[in-house]
Design a protein around this motif. Sequence first.
Motif, mmCIF file in Angstrom:
data_model
loop_
_atom_site.group_PDB
_atom_site.id
_atom_site.type_symbol
_atom_site.label_atom_id
_atom_site.label_comp_id
_atom_site.label_asym_id
_atom_site.label_seq_id
_atom_site.Cartn_x
_atom_site.Cartn_y
_atom_site.Cartn_z
ATOM 1 N N TRP A 120 32.382 46.237 11.923
ATOM 2 C CA TRP A 120 33.522 46.586 11.081
ATOM 3 C C TRP A 120 34.661 45.586 11.284
ATOM 4 N N ALA A 121 34.895 45.179 12.530
ATOM 5 C CA ALA A 121 35.992 44.256 12.846
ATOM 6 C C ALA A 121 35.815 42.894 12.184
ATOM 7 N N ARG A 122 34.586 42.525 11.872
ATOM 8 C CA ARG A 122 34.355 41.240 11.192
ATOM 9 C C ARG A 122 34.910 41.242 9.779
ATOM 10 N N ARG A 123 35.138 42.449 9.226
ATOM 11 C CA ARG A 123 35.601 42.573 7.842
ATOM 12 C C ARG A 123 37.030 43.086 7.717
ATOM 13 N N ASP A 124 37.619 43.546 8.834
ATOM 14 C CA ASP A 124 38.916 44.215 8.758
ATOM 15 C C ASP A 124 39.808 43.704 9.893
ATOM 16 N N GLU A 125 40.886 43.029 9.531
ATOM 17 C CA GLU A 125 41.774 42.410 10.518
ATOM 18 C C GLU A 125 42.416 43.443 11.436
ATOM 19 N N ARG A 126 42.764 44.609 10.907
ATOM 20 C CA ARG A 126 43.370 45.665 11.729
ATOM 21 C C ARG A 126 42.405 46.097 12.836
ATOM 22 N N VAL A 127 41.130 46.260 12.495
ATOM 23 C CA VAL A 127 40.113 46.652 13.467
ATOM 24 C C VAL A 127 39.897 45.522 14.473
ATOM 25 N N ARG A 128 39.931 44.287 13.975
ATOM 26 C CA ARG A 128 39.790 43.116 14.858
ATOM 27 C C ARG A 128 40.880 43.105 15.926
ATOM 28 N N GLN A 129 42.115 43.428 15.516
ATOM 29 C CA GLN A 129 43.230 43.439 16.463
ATOM 30 C C GLN A 129 43.031 44.515 17.532
ATOM 31 N N VAL A 130 42.587 45.699 17.123
ATOM 32 C CA VAL A 130 42.331 46.776 18.085
ATOM 33 C C VAL A 130 41.217 46.362 19.035
ATOM 34 N N LEU A 131 40.155 45.784 18.497
ATOM 35 C CA LEU A 131 39.033 45.340 19.321
ATOM 36 C C LEU A 131 39.467 44.255 20.308
ATOM 37 N N ASP A 132 40.298 43.325 19.852
ATOM 38 C CA ASP A 132 40.811 42.281 20.746
ATOM 39 C C ASP A 132 41.631 42.892 21.879
ATOM 40 N N GLU A 133 42.434 43.918 21.563
ATOM 41 C CA GLU A 133 43.229 44.605 22.597
ATOM 42 C C GLU A 133 42.316 45.300 23.609
ATOM 43 N N VAL A 134 41.268 45.956 23.108
ATOM 44 C CA VAL A 134 40.320 46.644 23.983
ATOM 45 C C VAL A 134 39.625 45.641 24.899
ATOM 46 N N ASP A 135 39.133 44.553 24.325
ATOM 47 C CA ASP A 135 38.467 43.527 25.129
ATOM 48 C C ASP A 135 39.413 42.978 26.195
ATOM 49 N N ALA A 136 40.658 42.692 25.808
ATOM 50 C CA ALA A 136 41.628 42.134 26.749
ATOM 51 C C ALA A 136 41.926 43.123 27.871
ATOM 52 N N LYS A 137 42.069 44.381 27.542
ATOM 53 C CA LYS A 137 42.372 45.395 28.572
ATOM 54 C C LYS A 137 41.199 45.548 29.536
ATOM 55 N N ARG A 138 39.987 45.591 29.016
ATOM 56 C CA ARG A 138 38.809 45.712 29.881
ATOM 57 C C ARG A 138 38.681 44.490 30.792
ATOM 58 N N LEU A 139 38.849 43.311 30.208
ATOM 59 C CA LEU A 139 38.732 42.079 31.003
ATOM 60 C C LEU A 139 39.809 42.011 32.084
ATOM 61 N N SER A 140 41.008 42.432 31.753
ATOM 62 C CA SER A 140 42.094 42.436 32.725
ATOM 63 C C SER A 140 41.771 43.381 33.886
ATOM 64 N N TYR A 141 41.252 44.544 33.549
ATOM 65 C CA TYR A 141 40.913 45.525 34.585
ATOM 66 C C TYR A 141 39.835 44.985 35.528
ATOM 67 N N VAL A 142 38.791 44.391 34.948
ATOM 68 C CA VAL A 142 37.705 43.856 35.780
ATOM 69 C C VAL A 142 38.193 42.647 36.588
ATOM 70 N N SER A 143 39.066 41.829 35.996
ATOM 71 C CA SER A 143 39.642 40.684 36.725
ATOM 72 C C SER A 143 40.382 41.151 37.972
ATOM 73 N N GLN A 144 41.104 42.258 37.851
ATOM 74 C CA GLN A 144 41.836 42.792 39.000
ATOM 75 C C GLN A 144 40.883 43.178 40.136
ATOM 76 N N CYS A 145 39.704 43.678 39.763
ATOM 77 C CA CYS A 145 38.702 44.023 40.792
ATOM 78 C C CYS A 145 38.275 42.783 41.562
ATOM 79 N N PHE A 146 38.013 41.699 40.825
ATOM 80 C CA PHE A 146 37.608 40.456 41.503
ATOM 81 C C PHE A 146 38.760 39.866 42.312
ATOM 82 N N SER A 147 39.984 39.972 41.807
ATOM 83 C CA SER A 147 41.148 39.497 42.565
ATOM 84 C C SER A 147 41.272 40.261 43.876
ATOM 85 N N ALA A 148 41.017 41.566 43.822
ATOM 86 C CA ALA A 148 41.103 42.401 45.032
ATOM 87 C C ALA A 148 40.065 41.997 46.071
#
Length: 197
Positions: A120-148
Amino acid sequence: MTKATPGAAAPARNQLTPEDWINAARNLLVSRSVDAVRVEVLSKELGVTRGSFYWHFKDRDDLLSRMLESWRDEATEQIIHRFERRNLTPRDLIHDLLSLPFRGVSAQEAASTELAIRAWARRDERVRQVLDEVDAKRLSYVSQCFSALGFGIAEARARAFALYSYELSESLLSHQGNDEQKAERRAVMEKLLLTPN
């Protein structure tokens, strides 16, 4: 057994909640596409009139927005909260994260929903933005684990990206290999991700 009184109202049917509509919409998104998520189709699937939809939603766009918000909350916020509540060590948390794609029916349903959202995100910019936020939040959380665990910022981010990519790949390629092969892949990934250079 009592007889119905002539002219008495029929017993009230269980009212549908907004979550019922959102779940039905999500099922259509997964089984067909976002184009199939239409009020008339949902009403027919749920066995109710179209009018009952408008008790909960302004229009189709409102339903789609709330379905997306619901997914974002379930797929990210609630999972992070569950992990944090368990007070795992960073190493155990990474081990647990690597096992997410293999958690039975719930993991398969989550993966199917995520793939549908990504399509769906490939066709809808609003969905793409939400998906990008989700990906960024997940990656940030996992990065913190490796930093720890003592990895530097750049290294922690790279390892988080590798873990996240692995999880997405296992979801996409869920039919590749038997249980033993999947366990072997997971063990190799864990070793690679947790071993310092």
